[in-house]
Design a protein around this motif. Structure first.
Motif, PDB file in Angstrom:
ATOM      1  N   TYR A 103      -4.662   7.177   8.350  1.00 13.61           N
ATOM      2  CA  TYR A 103      -5.033   7.747   7.054  1.00 13.61           C
ATOM      3  C   TYR A 103      -4.650   6.851   5.886  1.00 13.61           C
ATOM      4  O   TYR A 103      -4.672   7.289   4.744  1.00 13.61           O
ATOM      5  N   ALA A 104      -4.287   5.615   6.186  1.00 18.90           N
ATOM      6  CA  ALA A 104      -3.713   4.793   5.116  1.00 18.90           C
ATOM      7  C   ALA A 104      -4.746   4.036   4.295  1.00 18.90           C
ATOM      8  O   ALA A 104      -4.399   3.360   3.345  1.00 18.90           O
ATOM      9  N   GLY A 105      -6.032   4.155   4.649  1.00 18.40           N
ATOM     10  CA  GLY A 105      -7.058   3.387   3.944  1.00 18.40           C
ATOM     11  C   GLY A 105      -7.523   4.067   2.671  1.00 18.40           C
ATOM     12  O   GLY A 105      -7.012   5.119   2.279  1.00 18.40           O
ATOM     13  N   GLU A 143       6.863   1.113   6.934  1.00 18.82           N
ATOM     14  CA  GLU A 143       6.740   2.530   6.588  1.00 18.82           C
ATOM     15  C   GLU A 143       8.100   3.170   6.287  1.00 18.82           C
ATOM     16  O   GLU A 143       8.241   3.954   5.364  1.00 18.82           O
ATOM     17  N   ARG A 144       9.098   2.794   7.084  1.00 17.59           N
ATOM     18  CA  ARG A 144      10.397   3.457   6.939  1.00 17.59           C
ATOM     19  C   ARG A 144      11.303   2.802   5.913  1.00 17.59           C
ATOM     20  O   ARG A 144      12.146   3.473   5.323  1.00 17.59           O
ATOM     21  N   LEU A 147       8.096   0.971   2.086  1.00 18.35           N
ATOM     22  CA  LEU A 147       7.334   1.891   1.231  1.00 18.35           C
ATOM     23  C   LEU A 147       8.247   2.863   0.471  1.00 18.35           C
ATOM     24  O   LEU A 147       8.002   3.126  -0.707  1.00 18.35           O
ATOM     25  N   PRO A 148       9.311   3.396   1.104  1.00 23.56           N
ATOM     26  CA  PRO A 148      10.195   4.273   0.318  1.00 23.56           C
ATOM     27  C   PRO A 148      10.842   3.555  -0.871  1.00 23.56           C
ATOM     28  O   PRO A 148      11.081   4.159  -1.913  1.00 23.56           O
ATOM     29  N   VAL A 157       1.944   4.207  -3.827  1.00 27.22           N
ATOM     30  CA  VAL A 157       1.140   3.415  -2.896  1.00 27.22           C
ATOM     31  C   VAL A 157      -0.181   4.138  -2.672  1.00 27.22           C
ATOM     32  O   VAL A 157      -0.203   5.309  -2.301  1.00 27.22           O
ATOM     33  N   LEU A 158      -1.280   3.440  -2.940  1.00 27.15           N
ATOM     34  CA  LEU A 158      -2.606   4.062  -2.832  1.00 27.15           C
ATOM     35  C   LEU A 158      -3.180   3.912  -1.431  1.00 27.15           C
ATOM     36  O   LEU A 158      -3.931   4.777  -0.970  1.00 27.15           O
ATOM     37  N   ALA A 159      -2.861   2.820  -0.784  1.00 22.47           N
ATOM     38  CA  ALA A 159      -3.371   2.554   0.555  1.00 22.47           C
ATOM     39  C   ALA A 159      -2.612   1.339   1.071  1.00 22.47           C
ATOM     40  O   ALA A 159      -2.105   0.543   0.274  1.00 22.47           O
ATOM     41  N   TRP A 160      -2.527   1.213   2.399  1.00 23.23           N
ATOM     42  CA  TRP A 160      -1.891   0.001   2.930  1.00 23.23           C
ATOM     43  C   TRP A 160      -2.532  -0.393   4.243  1.00 23.23           C
ATOM     44  O   TRP A 160      -3.039   0.453   4.976  1.00 23.23           O
TER      45      TRP A 160
ATOM     46  N   LYS B  55      15.065   9.680   4.095  1.00 26.70           N
ATOM     47  CA  LYS B  55      14.874   8.308   3.603  1.00 26.70           C
ATOM     48  C   LYS B  55      13.410   7.895   3.623  1.00 26.70           C
ATOM     49  O   LYS B  55      12.922   7.269   2.697  1.00 26.70           O
ATOM     50  N   ALA B  56      12.695   8.196   4.702  1.00 26.02           N
ATOM     51  CA  ALA B  56      11.272   7.826   4.802  1.00 26.02           C
ATOM     52  C   ALA B  56      10.490   9.071   5.180  1.00 26.02           C
ATOM     53  O   ALA B  56      10.817   9.746   6.151  1.00 26.02           O
ATOM     54  N   ALA B  59       7.240   9.625   8.492  1.00 24.47           N
ATOM     55  CA  ALA B  59       7.349   8.397   9.277  1.00 24.47           C
ATOM     56  C   ALA B  59       8.155   8.651  10.543  1.00 24.47           C
ATOM     57  O   ALA B  59       8.666   7.717  11.162  1.00 24.47           O
ATOM     58  N   ASN B 145       1.082   7.620   0.235  1.00 20.17           N
ATOM     59  CA  ASN B 145       0.710   6.334   0.845  1.00 20.17           C
ATOM     60  C   ASN B 145      -0.739   6.354   1.305  1.00 20.17           C
ATOM     61  O   ASN B 145      -1.069   5.885   2.396  1.00 20.17           O
ATOM     62  N   GLY B 146      -1.596   6.913   0.473  1.00 15.25           N
ATOM     63  CA  GLY B 146      -3.022   6.914   0.749  1.00 15.25           C
ATOM     64  C   GLY B 146      -3.503   8.088   1.582  1.00 15.25           C
ATOM     65  O   GLY B 146      -4.692   8.268   1.776  1.00 15.25           O
ATOM     66  N   ARG B 147      -2.573   8.916   2.061  1.00 17.86           N
ATOM     67  CA  ARG B 147      -2.925   9.983   2.988  1.00 17.86           C
ATOM     68  C   ARG B 147      -2.928  11.319   2.250  1.00 17.86           C
ATOM     69  O   ARG B 147      -1.947  11.633   1.561  1.00 17.86           O
ATOM     70  N   PRO B 148      -3.993  12.127   2.402  1.00 18.15           N
ATOM     71  CA  PRO B 148      -3.991  13.439   1.740  1.00 18.15           C
ATOM     72  C   PRO B 148      -2.920  14.346   2.345  1.00 18.15           C
ATOM     73  O   PRO B 148      -2.815  14.431   3.568  1.00 18.15           O
TER      74      PRO B 148
END
Lengths: 224, 187
Positions: A103-105, A143-144, A147-148, A157-160, B55-56, B59, B145-148
């Motif tokens: 779902y990151a696109g 991701e862990r 990005l945080p 972040v909009l997409a990765w 923290k994340a 994920a 991060n781009g995800r709904p």
């Protein structure tokens, strides 16, 4: 959803960027989309005067091969390619990417604005070139742990994305081979956060951040 | 005193507007309509806040971090809104953020806008919700991060000296939730 995305950074002849943008916004959006390409966004690089950056997406690699053949063998490109190519010094700086997570696109429902709209906002693209092939542990690490940090600094972040390793199925247009990248797009509001030394040591070079200003008809844009 | 006076106004309104439901029902509805003005009584004033944060997010991480902060809330708009001002002492650097809440009498919901002090021209999409049985529940849609995602805020323990706020994200439309931030308030 685009499962394949090209990040295309063109170096133009001095002073030609506005000519290309005006041609591109007028002629190369709907015409590419009619062939099966999704023109996600097109931008001025705010830090390099003669750099034009754009993003083109496809449902998958097979669609990419067919869509690019349809467009570059079609009448619109034929009619305008001389004018377009006359603005360019180099169009080979292309990274082939896939969403880092399903779902990151980019999933843009946005209507493309008509000609004559003002450009809006600034977003960033950060390119991390890894020494090693991008596999699950690297994705999970970003991701862990990365990005945080961006989020804590005030970025959204909009997409990765990560490198798509499928071979280039439209070799008439080169892509950068042997690259291992993770790229994130963000709406940056604050200063970039410091990244952990351990992460930086896994990279070939310090991450490159492009500051991108959408052209008037870019589908990808950020509100001010 | 306060509620009696309001009930009187409601009766008068009911008499003027016979097209609406019968008098007694209107009175009770209108009294209810003012009750929201007390929804945030439990958190008015100055608070110390203990933050417990994943923290994340989304994920698969179970690593949490803890830090401190403060929060100050007061009513605005004659009780139809609140504003709070927060200092959040993130390990990577302290920042400030504010919440604006406004009450919509039509939907009987509070709308919640979060403003990050570092991004003064932006607000996250608003959350909407209300209090029921001493629990405040608010939902909204966002992307992460781009995800709904769906976002849920909960206010619990509101009749104790240590109210709790928590945030959870859902990637399956609200079937399952991952709590990622808990704030415990104390005075």
């Amino acid at each position: 959803m685009n499962n394949v995305v090209e990040l295309r950074q063109y170096t133009l002849k001095p002073g030609m960027r506005e000519s290309l943008i005006s041609l591109f916004d007028r002629e190369f959006l709907e015409s590419q989309e009619a062939c099966g390409c999704d023109v996600i966004g097109q931008f001025r690089d705010l830090d390099v005067a003669d750099r034009f950056v754009w993003l083109r997406g496809f449902a998958d690699m097979t669609t990419r091969g067919q869509a690019l053949a349809a467009f570059y063998d079609g009448p619109v490109w034929k009619a305008h390619r001389e004018a377009a190519n006359a603005t360019m010094l180099d169009s080979d700086n292309v990274l082939l990417l896939r969403p880092a997570r399903p779902y990151a696109g980019f999933d843009l429902n946005a209507q493309r604005p008509p000609l004559g709209q003002a450009a809006q906002g600034v977003l960033t693209a950060t390119i991390c070139r890894f020494k090693q092939k991008i596999e699950e542990p690297t994705i999970a690490e970003v991701e862990r742990n990365i990005l945080p940090k961006l989020e804590d600094s005030g970025d959204a972040v909009l997409a990765w994305f990560a490198t798509e390793y499928a071979s280039n199925n439209f070799p008439r247009l080169p892509v950068r081979e042997a690259e291992n990248v993770v790229v994130w797009f963000a709406r940056r509001m604050a200063a970039a956060p410091p990244l952990p030394a351990e992460f930086l040591s896994s990279l070939l070079e310090y991450p490159l951040t492009l500051r991108l200003s959408p052209t008037p008809r870019s589908k990808l844009r950020v509100s001010r | 005193m306060f509620r009696t006076a309001l009930a009187g106004i409601a009766v008068a309104a009911a008499l003027c507007l016979p097209a609406y439901a019968a008098g007694s029902a209107t009175v009770s509805t209108s009294t209810e309509d003012a009750m929201h003005k007390h929804d945030f009584d439990f958190i008015v004033g100055n608070w110390k806040v203990h933050h417990h944060r994943l923290k994340a997010r989304l994920a698969g991480s179970h690593e949490w971090e803890d830090f401190e902060g403060t929060s100050t809330l007061h009513y605005i708009l004659g009780g139809d809104g609140t504003i709070d001002d927060n200092v959040i002492e993130l390990p990577s650097g302290t920042y400030r953020a504010a919440t604006l809440r406004t009450y919509d009498p039509k939907s009987r919901q509070w709308f919640v806008w979060w403003f990050d002090g570092r991004t003064p021209t932006k607000s996250d999409p608003p959350m909407a919700g209300s209090f029921k049985d001493r629990v405040g529940t608010f939902y909204g849609d966002d992307t992460f991060n781009g995800r709904p995602i769906k976002v849920r805020f909960l206010w619990t323990r509101i009749d104790t000296p240590t109210p709790r706020w928590e945030q959870a994200f859902s990637v399956d439309g609200g079937k399952s939730w991952e709590t990622n931030w808990v704030m415990d308030f104390r005075q």
